[in-house]
Design a protein around this motif. Structure first.
Motif, PDB file in Angstrom:
ATOM      1  N   MET A 261       0.845  -1.188   0.000  1.00 61.45           N
ATOM      2  CA  MET A 261       0.000   0.000   0.000  1.00 61.45           C
ATOM      3  C   MET A 261       0.881   1.239   0.000  1.00 61.45           C
ATOM      4  O   MET A 261       1.782   1.369   0.828  1.00 61.45           O
ATOM      5  CB  MET A 261      -0.907  -0.004   1.236  1.00 61.45           C
ATOM      6  CG  MET A 261      -1.775  -1.250   1.374  1.00 61.45           C
ATOM      7  SD  MET A 261      -2.685  -1.258   2.946  1.00 61.45           S
ATOM      8  CE  MET A 261      -3.399  -2.920   2.898  1.00 61.45           C
ATOM      9  N   GLU A 262       0.622   2.142  -0.904  1.00 64.37           N
ATOM     10  CA  GLU A 262       1.475   3.322  -1.043  1.00 64.37           C
ATOM     11  C   GLU A 262       1.090   4.414  -0.055  1.00 64.37           C
ATOM     12  O   GLU A 262      -0.039   4.476   0.445  1.00 64.37           O
ATOM     13  CB  GLU A 262       1.387   3.860  -2.474  1.00 64.37           C
ATOM     14  CG  GLU A 262       1.976   2.912  -3.513  1.00 64.37           C
ATOM     15  CD  GLU A 262       2.016   3.529  -4.894  1.00 64.37           C
ATOM     16  OE1 GLU A 262       1.417   4.611  -5.084  1.00 64.37           O
ATOM     17  OE2 GLU A 262       2.655   2.945  -5.790  1.00 64.37           O
ATOM     18  N   LYS A 263       2.065   5.270   0.208  1.00 66.68           N
ATOM     19  CA  LYS A 263       1.838   6.445   1.049  1.00 66.68           C
ATOM     20  C   LYS A 263       0.616   7.204   0.536  1.00 66.68           C
ATOM     21  O   LYS A 263       0.461   7.407  -0.671  1.00 66.68           O
ATOM     22  CB  LYS A 263       3.079   7.344   1.000  1.00 66.68           C
ATOM     23  CG  LYS A 263       2.944   8.647   1.755  1.00 66.68           C
ATOM     24  CD  LYS A 263       4.221   9.470   1.622  1.00 66.68           C
ATOM     25  CE  LYS A 263       4.064  10.822   2.289  1.00 66.68           C
ATOM     26  NZ  LYS A 263       5.301  11.648   2.184  1.00 66.68           N
ATOM     27  N   GLY A 264      -0.261   7.611   1.458  1.00 72.72           N
ATOM     28  CA  GLY A 264      -1.495   8.287   1.078  1.00 72.72           C
ATOM     29  C   GLY A 264      -2.703   7.377   1.103  1.00 72.72           C
ATOM     30  O   GLY A 264      -3.846   7.851   1.051  1.00 72.72           O
ATOM     31  N   THR A 265      -2.462   6.058   1.193  1.00 69.73           N
ATOM     32  CA  THR A 265      -3.571   5.107   1.296  1.00 69.73           C
ATOM     33  C   THR A 265      -4.314   5.318   2.615  1.00 69.73           C
ATOM     34  O   THR A 265      -3.694   5.524   3.662  1.00 69.73           O
ATOM     35  CB  THR A 265      -3.048   3.661   1.229  1.00 69.73           C
ATOM     36  OG1 THR A 265      -2.409   3.458  -0.031  1.00 69.73           O
ATOM     37  CG2 THR A 265      -4.174   2.649   1.389  1.00 69.73           C
ATOM     38  N   VAL A 266      -5.627   5.268   2.562  1.00 67.12           N
ATOM     39  CA  VAL A 266      -6.451   5.323   3.775  1.00 67.12           C
ATOM     40  C   VAL A 266      -6.626   3.900   4.284  1.00 67.12           C
ATOM     41  O   VAL A 266      -7.054   3.025   3.528  1.00 67.12           O
ATOM     42  CB  VAL A 266      -7.814   5.980   3.503  1.00 67.12           C
ATOM     43  CG1 VAL A 266      -8.713   5.910   4.728  1.00 67.12           C
ATOM     44  CG2 VAL A 266      -7.622   7.430   3.056  1.00 67.12           C
ATOM     45  N   VAL A 267      -6.255   3.647   5.521  1.00 71.14           N
ATOM     46  CA  VAL A 267      -6.301   2.297   6.069  1.00 71.14           C
ATOM     47  C   VAL A 267      -7.347   2.204   7.172  1.00 71.14           C
ATOM     48  O   VAL A 267      -7.533   3.137   7.956  1.00 71.14           O
ATOM     49  CB  VAL A 267      -4.919   1.859   6.606  1.00 71.14           C
ATOM     50  CG1 VAL A 267      -3.980   1.519   5.464  1.00 71.14           C
ATOM     51  CG2 VAL A 267      -4.296   2.920   7.495  1.00 71.14           C
ATOM     52  N   VAL A 268      -8.023   1.051   7.219  1.00 75.92           N
ATOM     53  CA  VAL A 268      -9.085   0.813   8.194  1.00 75.92           C
ATOM     54  C   VAL A 268      -8.804  -0.504   8.906  1.00 75.92           C
ATOM     55  O   VAL A 268      -8.580  -1.533   8.257  1.00 75.92           O
ATOM     56  CB  VAL A 268     -10.478   0.748   7.508  1.00 75.92           C
ATOM     57  CG1 VAL A 268     -11.581   0.570   8.551  1.00 75.92           C
ATOM     58  CG2 VAL A 268     -10.723   1.999   6.679  1.00 75.92           C
ATOM     59  N   SER A 269      -8.807  -0.468  10.236  1.00 75.70           N
ATOM     60  CA  SER A 269      -8.720  -1.717  10.992  1.00 75.70           C
ATOM     61  C   SER A 269     -10.122  -2.304  11.077  1.00 75.70           C
ATOM     62  O   SER A 269     -11.060  -1.628  11.488  1.00 75.70           O
ATOM     63  CB  SER A 269      -8.156  -1.471  12.393  1.00 75.70           C
ATOM     64  OG  SER A 269      -8.940  -0.522  13.103  1.00 75.70           O
ATOM     65  N   ILE A 270     -10.274  -3.543  10.675  1.00 78.65           N
ATOM     66  CA  ILE A 270     -11.617  -4.127  10.559  1.00 78.65           C
ATOM     67  C   ILE A 270     -11.907  -5.154  11.648  1.00 78.65           C
ATOM     68  O   ILE A 270     -12.976  -5.764  11.657  1.00 78.65           O
ATOM     69  CB  ILE A 270     -11.813  -4.779   9.161  1.00 78.65           C
ATOM     70  CG1 ILE A 270     -10.785  -5.896   8.930  1.00 78.65           C
ATOM     71  CG2 ILE A 270     -11.731  -3.717   8.075  1.00 78.65           C
ATOM     72  CD1 ILE A 270     -11.026  -6.679   7.639  1.00 78.65           C
ATOM     73  N   THR A 271     -10.983  -5.345  12.577  1.00 77.25           N
ATOM     74  CA  THR A 271     -11.165  -6.275  13.689  1.00 77.25           C
ATOM     75  C   THR A 271     -10.838  -5.563  14.994  1.00 77.25           C
ATOM     76  O   THR A 271      -9.874  -4.811  15.070  1.00 77.25           O
ATOM     77  CB  THR A 271     -10.254  -7.504  13.547  1.00 77.25           C
ATOM     78  OG1 THR A 271     -10.569  -8.170  12.321  1.00 77.25           O
ATOM     79  CG2 THR A 271     -10.462  -8.484  14.695  1.00 77.25           C
ATOM     80  N   VAL A 289      -6.543  -5.428   8.307  1.00 77.87           N
ATOM     81  CA  VAL A 289      -6.429  -4.048   7.814  1.00 77.87           C
ATOM     82  C   VAL A 289      -6.802  -4.003   6.339  1.00 77.87           C
ATOM     83  O   VAL A 289      -6.339  -4.821   5.545  1.00 77.87           O
ATOM     84  CB  VAL A 289      -4.999  -3.502   8.002  1.00 77.87           C
ATOM     85  CG1 VAL A 289      -4.876  -2.105   7.402  1.00 77.87           C
ATOM     86  CG2 VAL A 289      -4.621  -3.482   9.484  1.00 77.87           C
ATOM     87  N   VAL A 290      -7.624  -3.044   5.999  1.00 77.76           N
ATOM     88  CA  VAL A 290      -8.012  -2.804   4.605  1.00 77.76           C
ATOM     89  C   VAL A 290      -7.428  -1.472   4.175  1.00 77.76           C
ATOM     90  O   VAL A 290      -7.447  -0.495   4.936  1.00 77.76           O
ATOM     91  CB  VAL A 290      -9.548  -2.798   4.463  1.00 77.76           C
ATOM     92  CG1 VAL A 290      -9.968  -2.202   3.126  1.00 77.76           C
ATOM     93  CG2 VAL A 290     -10.103  -4.209   4.601  1.00 77.76           C
ATOM     94  N   GLY A 291      -6.905  -1.417   2.952  1.00 73.54           N
ATOM     95  CA  GLY A 291      -6.353  -0.185   2.413  1.00 73.54           C
ATOM     96  C   GLY A 291      -7.181   0.336   1.257  1.00 73.54           C
ATOM     97  O   GLY A 291      -7.543  -0.427   0.362  1.00 73.54           O
ATOM     98  N   ILE A 292      -7.494   1.628   1.288  1.00 75.03           N
ATOM     99  CA  ILE A 292      -8.278   2.268   0.236  1.00 75.03           C
ATOM    100  C   ILE A 292      -7.367   3.245  -0.491  1.00 75.03           C
ATOM    101  O   ILE A 292      -6.928   4.250   0.070  1.00 75.03           O
ATOM    102  CB  ILE A 292      -9.498   3.005   0.823  1.00 75.03           C
ATOM    103  CG1 ILE A 292     -10.335   2.043   1.671  1.00 75.03           C
ATOM    104  CG2 ILE A 292     -10.339   3.626  -0.277  1.00 75.03           C
ATOM    105  CD1 ILE A 292     -11.373   2.728   2.526  1.00 75.03           C
TER     106      ILE A 292
END
Length: 387
Positions: A261-271, A289-292
């Motif tokens: 995942m590149e710098k600037g990616t929005v990351v979400v912890s899903i657990t 972790v999911v990266g957008i």
């Protein structure tokens, strides 16, 4: 540099009882085991106040530059024995009493546990002041960056709210859209009115969404001497993210389901705690972790606050008897507003530099913390001499 016992250079005393019911609103911080736990109308210790966690969070020192009420969950220095207070604060920090206490199973810290601990210290007060000045200046710069970031975060949140929740972005005449009578239409999927001409779409249709993974722990070659950042879900609590606790190798990346995942990616912890952050570094992550990813039109400055607005919804729909959990599909199927391109471009002109400054300040704080932690033992142990 002298060798002696802690009790010879300072004296610790237990704080004082104060229940929540007894706490009367005032200007004096109530210093607990791990920081300020409230404010009281009277103080019991004059500045500077140096505390050490006694119960709850054990052994961590704090310094306050104002009169305080020291709570009974903390010890405090009631006699500096002629030494520079700031020097003693950094000396206690370097001693790492919290780790010593935890390794010996101490649930509540007694001053009689601390006083016999052996230390090396500088007896010359002028040299003490010089050592403390160097470390304090680093801490002051870190604190200043944190304050700047707090102000910037509040400002970008306000701008997003104004533009995309109140819909008072500038219209063609430069006036606030909705307040100036801009036409709104009902959207049944969002269950609210949105500006005429705006659309909605699922996240999966406007950006790329990746799920992390974990290289096999049994393969040393996936982890040893790793150079690629790799995050666990707990690290998503940091904002922005500028470092990782672990790193993997290129082999680990190529032979696992984790994604780069590149710098600037929005990351979400899903657990567990469902949280959102922004990568200030290139990184991989685990399967919680999911990266957008950013795109030319949908950048972190829009994706991050938009996802932040969905966290409460994610928490309501999360499943799991012992631990909250959503999955990648939950994010993919989530609807988000699609403003016209010219609105987004104007919005980025307003906030992009501020987001970049937030990330740059976080990077600088990481580097300053690394420098401070490197210098601290050298200065306090006399390995570096200040002339």
């Amino acid at each position: 540099m002298n060798s002696t016992l802690i009790g010879n250079v300072l004296n610790l005393k237990r704080g004082y009882d104060l229940t929540k019911e007894q706490m009367e609103k005032g200007r004096f911080p109530v210093a607990g085991s791990n920081g300020i736990i409230g404010y009281h109308n009277i103080s019991n210790v004059s500045k500077p106040v140096i505390t050490v966690g006694r119960s709850g969070t054990v052994g961590i020192p704090h310094i306050y530059y104002e009169d305080c009420w020291v709570h009974n969950t903390a010890l405090y220095i009631d006699d500096f024995k002629g030494n520079n207070p700031e020097y003693l604060y950094y000396l206690l920090k370097e001693l790492k009493i919290d780790k010593v206490a935890s390794s010996t199973g101490v649930p509540t810290l007694n001053r009689n546990f601390v006083h016999p601990l052996k230390i090396y210290y500088e007896p010359d007060v002028d040299k003490q002041k010089n050592i403390a000045r160097i470390l304090r200046n680093l801490d002051l710069k870190i604190e200043n960056n944190l304050k700047i970031n707090a102000q910037l975060i509040s400002l970008v949140e306000t701008i997003y709210d104004y533009w995309f929740l109140q819909f008072d972005f500038p219209n063609d005449e430069g006036k606030p859209y909705q307040s100036s009578g801009g036409e709104m239409i009902w959207n049944s999927k969002l269950n609210r009115k949105i500006p005429l001409g705006w659309e909605i779409d699922k996240l999966k249709n406007i950006t790329s969404i990746a799920l992390g993974g974990t290289p096999s722990r049994s393969k040393k070659e996936y982890w040893e001497n790793g150079t690629i950042n790799w995050l666990n879900s707990g690290e998503i609590s940091n904002f922005p993210i500028v470092t990782s606790n672990e790193k993997i190798t290129l082999l680990g990346l190529e032979n696992s389901s984790t994604e780069y995942m590149e710098k600037g990616t929005v990351v979400v912890s899903i657990t567990g705690n469902i949280r959102v952050s922004i990568l200030g570094i290139n990184s991989c992550a685990n399967q919680s972790v999911v990266g957008i990813s950013e795109s030319d039109l949908y950048k972190k400055e829009y994706i991050f606050p938009a996802i932040s607005m969905l966290i409460d919804q994610f928490n309501r729909i999360s499943t799991g008897n012992c631990q909250q959990h959503i999955n990648k599909r939950t994010l993919e199927q989530s609807y988000t507003l699609i403003p016209p391109e010219h609105i987004l471009r104007k919005y980025y002109q307003e906030v992009e530099l501020m987001y970049n400054e937030i990330i740059n300040n976080a990077h600088q704080n990481f580097e300053l913390s690394e420098l401070r932690d490197f210098l601290s033992p050298l200065l306090l142990n006399g390995q570096v001499i200040i002339k």
